[in-house]
Design an enzyme around this catalytic site. Structure first.
Site, short mmCIF file in Angstrom:
data_model
loop_
_atom_site.label_atom_id
_atom_site.label_comp_id
_atom_site.label_asym_id
_atom_site.label_seq_id
_atom_site.Cartn_x
_atom_site.Cartn_y
_atom_site.Cartn_z
N LYS A 40 0.81 -1.20 0.00
CA LYS A 40 0.00 0.00 0.00
C LYS A 40 0.85 1.26 0.00
CE LYS A 40 -2.66 -2.40 3.38
NZ LYS A 40 -3.14 -2.41 4.75
N GLY A 41 2.09 1.13 0.44
CA GLY A 41 2.93 2.29 0.73
C GLY A 41 3.08 3.33 -0.36
N GLU A 96 7.70 2.58 -6.08
CA GLU A 96 7.79 1.99 -4.74
C GLU A 96 7.99 3.09 -3.70
OE1 GLU A 96 7.14 -0.02 -2.59
OE2 GLU A 96 8.57 -1.67 -2.46
N ASP A 100 14.61 -1.10 0.84
CA ASP A 100 15.43 -1.36 2.02
C ASP A 100 16.41 -2.49 1.68
OD1 ASP A 100 16.36 -1.63 4.63
OD2 ASP A 100 14.52 -2.47 5.44
N LYS A 128 16.90 3.49 0.92
CA LYS A 128 17.56 3.30 2.22
C LYS A 128 18.66 2.26 2.06
CE LYS A 128 15.29 1.35 5.72
NZ LYS A 128 14.27 1.29 6.80
N PHE A 149 13.99 3.80 10.52
CA PHE A 149 12.68 3.37 10.05
C PHE A 149 11.82 4.60 9.82
CE2 PHE A 149 8.55 1.42 9.90
CZ PHE A 149 8.81 0.29 9.16
N ASP A 156 4.21 3.14 6.55
CA ASP A 156 3.59 2.80 7.83
C ASP A 156 4.53 2.09 8.78
OD1 ASP A 156 3.68 0.30 6.30
OD2 ASP A 156 2.42 -0.50 7.91
P1 IMP Z 1 12.74 -4.54 1.25
O1 IMP Z 1 12.17 -5.78 0.62
O2 IMP Z 1 13.58 -4.87 2.46
O3 IMP Z 1 13.47 -3.64 0.29
O4 IMP Z 1 11.53 -3.77 1.90
C1 IMP Z 1 10.67 -3.08 1.15
C2 IMP Z 1 9.36 -2.88 1.85
O5 IMP Z 1 9.44 -2.90 3.28
C3 IMP Z 1 8.86 -1.51 1.47
O6 IMP Z 1 8.04 -1.60 0.35
C4 IMP Z 1 8.14 -1.07 2.71
O7 IMP Z 1 6.79 -1.47 2.62
C5 IMP Z 1 8.80 -1.79 3.85
N1 IMP Z 1 9.81 -0.92 4.50
C6 IMP Z 1 11.15 -1.01 4.47
N2 IMP Z 1 11.75 -0.03 5.16
C7 IMP Z 1 10.73 0.71 5.65
C8 IMP Z 1 10.69 1.92 6.44
O8 IMP Z 1 11.71 2.50 6.85
N3 IMP Z 1 9.45 2.40 6.72
C9 IMP Z 1 8.30 1.81 6.29
N4 IMP Z 1 8.29 0.71 5.54
C10 IMP Z 1 9.50 0.16 5.22
MG MG Z 2 5.98 -1.12 0.30
#
Ligand code: IMP
Ligand code: MG
Length: 172
Positions: A40-41, A96, A100, A128, A149, A156
């Protein structure tokens, strides 16, 4: 106790989104672009971004969730809403909220590519870097952060804070 430390104001976000939209409009001049938002982000960012674009767009959303409700991605990703439009031979931009570890996006890039688009690029509101596990080429990003975070502007923590117009660092 949860503390919210300001990272980007409403004005700063607006400026960064407009800058990225200008670059995208320039790169896709005279082409039609398909935006695919990751729910949803990304929905808040995508709604502002698309209104700053000077190229024709079509859009869709996919929804991915990684198992668990903590502050890090577990690595096993589940699609809870699949792509609903035909992207074969089209130029696609995945939108997106934050990258992360990169695990979610690398899974979703493969999923999107399986439909045979002409091109796939990535646009992320936030990049990030600290915990990146897989290398991802982020073609357009609004802001780079090293750690922490972040919440607000669609992002969220356990479904809270998505409605905040600014972006904050959440200290738990
Ligand atoms: P990744 O798979 O670790 O790159 O994470 C991506 C997903 O995790 C993002 O689409 C976000 O929904 C969530 N996420 C990662 N870091 C954060 C943050 O700092 N705040 C909020 N959501 C995050
Ligand atoms: Mg997301």
């Amino acid at each position: 106790m949860r503390v919210l430390v300001p990272v980007l104001t409403k004005d700063a976000i607006e400026k960064k989104v407009a800058e990225v939209a200008l670059k995208i409009s320039d790169d896709y001049k005279d082409r039609e672009l398909i935006l695919i938002g990751i729910l949803k982000g990304a929905f808040v960012f995508m709604s502002d971004l698309m209104r700053c674009l000077a190229v024709p767009v079509k859009l869709d959303f996919i929804c991915a969730s990684s198992y668990g409700a903590g502050t890090t991605t577990s690595g096993s990703i589940k699609l809870t809403k699949e792509l609903g439009i035909d992207i074969k031979g089209k130029d696609v931009l995945i939108v997106e909220d934050i990258v992360d570890t990169g695990l979610t996006l690398s899974y979703l890039i493969d999923y999107v590519k399986s439909f045979g688009p002409a091109s796939v690029k990535i646009c992320a509101l936030l990049d990030k870097r600290e915990r990146r596990k897989v290398e991802i080429k982020i073609d357009y990003s609004c802001h780079v952060v090293e750690e922490g975070f972040l919440v607000g502007y669609g992002l969220d923590y356990a479904e809270d804070y998505r409605n905040l117009p600014e972006i904050y660092h959440l200290k738990l």
